[in-house]
Design an enzyme around this catalytic site. Sequence first.
Site, short mmCIF file in Angstrom:
data_model
loop_
_atom_site.label_atom_id
_atom_site.label_comp_id
_atom_site.label_asym_id
_atom_site.label_seq_id
_atom_site.Cartn_x
_atom_site.Cartn_y
_atom_site.Cartn_z
N HIS A 195 0.83 -1.20 0.00
CA HIS A 195 0.00 0.00 0.00
C HIS A 195 0.87 1.25 0.00
O HIS A 195 0.46 2.31 -0.48
CB HIS A 195 -0.91 0.05 1.23
N ASP A 264 -4.76 -6.38 -7.44
CA ASP A 264 -4.98 -5.58 -6.24
C ASP A 264 -5.19 -4.14 -6.70
O ASP A 264 -4.98 -3.79 -7.87
CB ASP A 264 -3.79 -5.70 -5.30
#
Length: 492
Positions: A195, A264
């Site tokens: 992230h 993702d």
Amino acid sequence: MTHTERLLASAALPVDLDEAAHRCLVAGFEGTTVVPDTLKRLVDRGLGGVILFTRNIRDAEQVRRLTDTLRALRPDLLVGIDNEGGGIGHLVGAGAPEVPGSFALGVADDPALTARCADALAGHLATLGITASYAPVADVQRHPDNPIVRTRSFGTDAELVSRHLRAWIAATEARGIASCAKHFPGHGGTVTDSHHELAVDPRPYEELDLAPFRAAVDAGVPMLMSAHVVFPALDANRPATLSRRILRDLLRHELGFDGVLVSDALEMKAIADRYGEAAGARIALAAGADQVIVAVPDLEVTLSCREAVLDALRCDVLTEERVAEAAERVRRLAERYATPAAEVGEWDAGAGLEAARRAVRGQGRGPAAVRGAHVVDLFPPPHPALNWGGEDLLCELRAVDPTATGTTVTGEAADPASFVDGILRLAEGTPLIVATCDAGLYPWQRHLRDALLAARPDAVRVATGLPDGGALCSYGRGRVNLRATAEALTGA
């Protein structure tokens, strides 16, 4: 005409190819009742799916109205959500069943119990009209300093992870919900959270944790999600999400997966900072992904990704055959899962607490019952990309022992010495419980814990993440994890 309208009007491809390209996109959006006009137009062009987050959730009735509204726009639209259980779940406001995170299920190591928990989550999704679940996590928690997998994994052993994956996938499938094993080919061997930046797993090929993904494929999992992780043993130049060697050569040819491979979220910094979301979408699809997720609610980002894909098709950078192949897989997935079940039976609402209790007691014999204690609950602030329902150990402790008091701390104290002195005064003459969550990753937790234990060696230690020395361990911070820990502490 606005910039958005110009983008929406810019298609110059054949209608069937334009629709195929849109099927390869999954979009996040803002709102709980009204579908944004831009999203409506994307859906009309063939958008493959939407992903819901906490921002889209108010209560169960509202969610069902929202999913019905979305499907009225296009019946084959896939509506998905991250639904791992534990402290990560966006459906708290909609009455989601309370189940522990996967690691606690692995500690209990009863695949039938894992199946009951997965069934509860899937049954609840079906009542809401959500038919795609971006779970379970197939990663093996391999590196002790991994900052993002941890209790989201079923464990540190690939075979244990594999058997619980099989149980989860089968239970979810039985409810008519599409499961998604993630993050291929594994995120558990990194020391970086993708992230925030690009992650690297330096292990040689023979040490990579591919077995759980093989098990998921063999179990018939309909979706896999790729990892934004570089594996030098497989492809030294690109993260898995953008790697043809990993997505096509390894996943399609070696593992034989023919379901939908979804990326993702592209706005994660591992992709966004190095490639940009738009280029990431184009490269991922060319490499072998079937859908790319743009989870941010800013639909301009989704539009930029869409335009990059359409431009690549116009310029033959992305072949029609590759997009048609991807769109056909998405079409088959939607044919199986886009329509919610007409009737949803009951599920075992107590399975989650049972599992959480068995996990805590799996650490060994707990301390003698502690009543009227002061608890200091140290844990990191919630991850910005993952939901947190406000759970803390103090609330759960007071639910079984109203005489308990305590303090919750989610960051470094401005004056640690004064903070420790204040806690010691509050706990004077009462039992003291010191709880940490993965203190090895957070020095401020270690420092506060050690200072408190130096002054109060009689304090009871608790770990609400992975095990920490001799502390009583919950293996997660879901509400049921913390409730089971509170019961173990108080003898309730």
